[in-house]
Design a protein around this motif. Structure first.
Motif, PDB file in Angstrom:
ATOM      1  N   HIS A 171       5.707  14.985 -18.353  1.00 35.57           N
ATOM      2  CA  HIS A 171       4.956  16.154 -17.889  1.00 35.57           C
ATOM      3  C   HIS A 171       4.444  15.959 -16.464  1.00 35.57           C
ATOM      4  O   HIS A 171       4.499  16.892 -15.656  1.00 35.57           O
ATOM      5  CB  HIS A 171       3.808  16.459 -18.839  1.00 35.57           C
ATOM      6  N   LEU A 172       3.949  14.776 -16.153  1.00 35.42           N
ATOM      7  CA  LEU A 172       3.470  14.541 -14.789  1.00 35.42           C
ATOM      8  C   LEU A 172       4.618  14.586 -13.782  1.00 35.42           C
ATOM      9  O   LEU A 172       4.469  15.131 -12.682  1.00 35.42           O
ATOM     10  CB  LEU A 172       2.708  13.221 -14.703  1.00 35.42           C
ATOM     11  N   GLN A 173       5.763  14.041 -14.145  1.00 36.91           N
ATOM     12  CA  GLN A 173       6.927  14.089 -13.253  1.00 36.91           C
ATOM     13  C   GLN A 173       7.355  15.537 -13.026  1.00 36.91           C
ATOM     14  O   GLN A 173       7.624  15.936 -11.901  1.00 36.91           O
ATOM     15  CB  GLN A 173       8.081  13.261 -13.832  1.00 36.91           C
ATOM     16  N   SER A 174       7.379  16.353 -14.081  1.00 32.41           N
ATOM     17  CA  SER A 174       7.802  17.746 -13.923  1.00 32.41           C
ATOM     18  C   SER A 174       6.806  18.545 -13.081  1.00 32.41           C
ATOM     19  O   SER A 174       7.169  19.524 -12.448  1.00 32.41           O
ATOM     20  CB  SER A 174       8.026  18.420 -15.278  1.00 32.41           C
ATOM     21  N   ALA A 175       5.560  18.090 -13.036  1.00 33.28           N
ATOM     22  CA  ALA A 175       4.545  18.730 -12.188  1.00 33.28           C
ATOM     23  C   ALA A 175       4.596  18.203 -10.754  1.00 33.28           C
ATOM     24  O   ALA A 175       3.831  18.635  -9.903  1.00 33.28           O
ATOM     25  CB  ALA A 175       3.155  18.508 -12.780  1.00 33.28           C
ATOM     26  N   GLY A 176       5.501  17.231 -10.494  1.00 33.80           N
ATOM     27  CA  GLY A 176       5.635  16.686  -9.150  1.00 33.80           C
ATOM     28  C   GLY A 176       4.711  15.522  -8.855  1.00 33.80           C
ATOM     29  O   GLY A 176       4.528  15.149  -7.705  1.00 33.80           O
ATOM     30  N   GLN A 193       0.839  -1.183   0.000  1.00 36.63           N
ATOM     31  CA  GLN A 193       0.000   0.000   0.000  1.00 36.63           C
ATOM     32  C   GLN A 193       0.882   1.245   0.000  1.00 36.63           C
ATOM     33  O   GLN A 193       1.997   1.209   0.462  1.00 36.63           O
ATOM     34  CB  GLN A 193      -0.876   0.005   1.252  1.00 36.63           C
ATOM     35  N   PRO A 194       0.378   2.371  -0.544  1.00 33.83           N
ATOM     36  CA  PRO A 194       1.173   3.586  -0.503  1.00 33.83           C
ATOM     37  C   PRO A 194       1.466   3.984   0.931  1.00 33.83           C
ATOM     38  O   PRO A 194       0.726   3.643   1.843  1.00 33.83           O
ATOM     39  CB  PRO A 194       0.275   4.635  -1.163  1.00 33.83           C
ATOM     40  N   THR A 195       2.568   4.714   1.113  1.00 34.54           N
ATOM     41  CA  THR A 195       2.883   5.203   2.442  1.00 34.54           C
ATOM     42  C   THR A 195       1.794   6.176   2.859  1.00 34.54           C
ATOM     43  O   THR A 195       1.063   6.702   2.026  1.00 34.54           O
ATOM     44  CB  THR A 195       4.252   5.908   2.456  1.00 34.54           C
ATOM     45  N   THR A 196       1.683   6.458   4.155  1.00 33.20           N
ATOM     46  CA  THR A 196       0.612   7.319   4.642  1.00 33.20           C
ATOM     47  C   THR A 196       0.711   8.734   4.088  1.00 33.20           C
ATOM     48  O   THR A 196      -0.283   9.427   4.014  1.00 33.20           O
ATOM     49  CB  THR A 196       0.620   7.368   6.182  1.00 33.20           C
ATOM     50  N   ASN A 197       1.897   9.176   3.657  1.00 31.52           N
ATOM     51  CA  ASN A 197       2.023  10.528   3.106  1.00 31.52           C
ATOM     52  C   ASN A 197       2.021  10.540   1.581  1.00 31.52           C
ATOM     53  O   ASN A 197       2.266  11.560   0.979  1.00 31.52           O
ATOM     54  CB  ASN A 197       3.282  11.208   3.628  1.00 31.52           C
ATOM     55  N   GLN A 198       1.726   9.417   0.957  1.00 33.80           N
ATOM     56  CA  GLN A 198       1.725   9.336  -0.498  1.00 33.80           C
ATOM     57  C   GLN A 198       0.293   9.350  -1.012  1.00 33.80           C
ATOM     58  O   GLN A 198      -0.469   8.420  -0.797  1.00 33.80           O
ATOM     59  CB  GLN A 198       2.439   8.066  -0.973  1.00 33.80           C
ATOM     60  N   ALA A 199      -0.062  10.408  -1.705  1.00 40.99           N
ATOM     61  CA  ALA A 199      -1.386  10.510  -2.308  1.00 40.99           C
ATOM     62  C   ALA A 199      -1.300  10.035  -3.748  1.00 40.99           C
ATOM     63  O   ALA A 199      -0.293  10.234  -4.417  1.00 40.99           O
ATOM     64  CB  ALA A 199      -1.871  11.950  -2.265  1.00 40.99           C
ATOM     65  N   VAL A 200      -2.334   9.378  -4.217  1.00 39.00           N
ATOM     66  CA  VAL A 200      -2.391   8.941  -5.609  1.00 39.00           C
ATOM     67  C   VAL A 200      -3.712   9.397  -6.210  1.00 39.00           C
ATOM     68  O   VAL A 200      -4.695   9.574  -5.502  1.00 39.00           O
ATOM     69  CB  VAL A 200      -2.242   7.407  -5.745  1.00 39.00           C
ATOM     70  N   TYR A 253      10.796   8.064 -14.513  1.00 35.50           N
ATOM     71  CA  TYR A 253      10.375   9.401 -14.113  1.00 35.50           C
ATOM     72  C   TYR A 253       9.843   9.480 -12.682  1.00 35.50           C
ATOM     73  O   TYR A 253       9.530  10.565 -12.213  1.00 35.50           O
ATOM     74  CB  TYR A 253       9.306   9.932 -15.077  1.00 35.50           C
ATOM     75  N   GLY A 254       9.731   8.358 -12.002  1.00 37.17           N
ATOM     76  CA  GLY A 254       9.192   8.361 -10.645  1.00 37.17           C
ATOM     77  C   GLY A 254      10.058   7.575  -9.691  1.00 37.17           C
ATOM     78  O   GLY A 254       9.548   6.847  -8.843  1.00 37.17           O
ATOM     79  N   ARG A 255      11.355   7.703  -9.826  1.00 36.42           N
ATOM     80  CA  ARG A 255      12.282   6.887  -9.017  1.00 36.42           C
ATOM     81  C   ARG A 255      12.095   7.066  -7.515  1.00 36.42           C
ATOM     82  O   ARG A 255      12.302   6.129  -6.759  1.00 36.42           O
ATOM     83  CB  ARG A 255      13.730   7.222  -9.397  1.00 36.42           C
ATOM     84  N   GLU A 256      11.698   8.271  -7.088  1.00 38.78           N
ATOM     85  CA  GLU A 256      11.579   8.524  -5.648  1.00 38.78           C
ATOM     86  C   GLU A 256      10.470   7.701  -4.991  1.00 38.78           C
ATOM     87  O   GLU A 256      10.530   7.438  -3.799  1.00 38.78           O
ATOM     88  CB  GLU A 256      11.409  10.018  -5.357  1.00 38.78           C
ATOM     89  N   THR A 257       9.482   7.265  -5.738  1.00 41.63           N
ATOM     90  CA  THR A 257       8.391   6.466  -5.160  1.00 41.63           C
ATOM     91  C   THR A 257       8.335   5.050  -5.733  1.00 41.63           C
ATOM     92  O   THR A 257       7.465   4.272  -5.345  1.00 41.63           O
ATOM     93  CB  THR A 257       7.023   7.145  -5.399  1.00 41.63           C
ATOM     94  N   PHE A 258       9.243   4.715  -6.620  1.00 39.53           N
ATOM     95  CA  PHE A 258       9.186   3.445  -7.344  1.00 39.53           C
ATOM     96  C   PHE A 258       9.122   2.234  -6.410  1.00 39.53           C
ATOM     97  O   PHE A 258       8.269   1.375  -6.560  1.00 39.53           O
ATOM     98  CB  PHE A 258      10.363   3.326  -8.312  1.00 39.53           C
ATOM     99  N   SER A 259      10.043   2.130  -5.422  1.00 39.07           N
ATOM    100  CA  SER A 259      10.036   0.927  -4.559  1.00 39.07           C
ATOM    101  C   SER A 259       8.773   0.829  -3.716  1.00 39.07           C
ATOM    102  O   SER A 259       8.255  -0.259  -3.531  1.00 39.07           O
ATOM    103  CB  SER A 259      11.225   0.840  -3.640  1.00 39.07           C
ATOM    104  N   THR A 260       8.275   1.948  -3.248  1.00 40.83           N
ATOM    105  CA  THR A 260       7.023   1.935  -2.482  1.00 40.83           C
ATOM    106  C   THR A 260       5.855   1.548  -3.385  1.00 40.83           C
ATOM    107  O   THR A 260       4.996   0.754  -3.000  1.00 40.83           O
ATOM    108  CB  THR A 260       6.753   3.316  -1.861  1.00 40.83           C
ATOM    109  N   ASP A 261       5.845   2.081  -4.590  1.00 43.27           N
ATOM    110  CA  ASP A 261       4.778   1.761  -5.544  1.00 43.27           C
ATOM    111  C   ASP A 261       4.719   0.266  -5.837  1.00 43.27           C
ATOM    112  O   ASP A 261       3.640  -0.308  -5.943  1.00 43.27           O
ATOM    113  CB  ASP A 261       4.978   2.512  -6.867  1.00 43.27           C
ATOM    114  N   LEU A 262       5.881  -0.360  -5.982  1.00 47.75           N
ATOM    115  CA  LEU A 262       5.929  -1.791  -6.302  1.00 47.75           C
ATOM    116  C   LEU A 262       5.286  -2.664  -5.232  1.00 47.75           C
ATOM    117  O   LEU A 262       4.898  -3.793  -5.501  1.00 47.75           O
ATOM    118  CB  LEU A 262       7.369  -2.245  -6.512  1.00 47.75           C
TER     119      LEU A 262
END
Length: 125
Positions: A26-31, A1-8, A40-49
């Protein structure tokens, strides 16, 4: 599951051109990188998996004019593995809120394009 501070968010995006990586970049550049995007989403990749098996991007509708100028559209609903990922988020949300009500069902398809002059593709992720 996403971390408690990760909104999707589940988005339907209409694009004018089919440039490679356009939506992802474009989505990555928008954060807001696409879920499970190792480029483009390396910072959340392991949590996403932990809750999603693959890059969560899906072309629901592809529309174009063929060589004779006739409008063509091809549609493909969201695959089961991505529907299950969304369902796991609904379950997690329900457990966190201690709600006994059923989560809202995922629609079978995104909204329809309003006209033939609408953008050439619709991505659903």
């Amino acid at each position: 599951q996403p971390t408690t501070n990760q909104a999707v968010s589940l988005l339907a995006i209409s694009i004018e051109t089919g440039r490679q990586h356009q939506i992802r970049a474009h989505l990555q550049s928008a954060g807001h990188p696409v879920v499970c995007d190792n480029r483009y989403g390396r910072e959340t990749f392991s949590t996403d998996l932990q809750w999603c098996p693959r890059n969560f991007i899906h072309r629901y509708r592809l529309g174009f004019e063929d060589l004779s100028g006739e409008r063509q559209e091809i549609e493909e609903p969201l695959p089961d593995d991505l529907r299950q990922a969304v369902a796991s988020l609904s379950l997690q949300s329900q457990l966190q809120s201690n709600s006994a009500s059923d989560p809202s069902p995922l629609p079978a398809s995104p909204p329809s394009a309003s006209s033939a002059s609408a953008a050439s593709e619709l991505a659903y992720f």
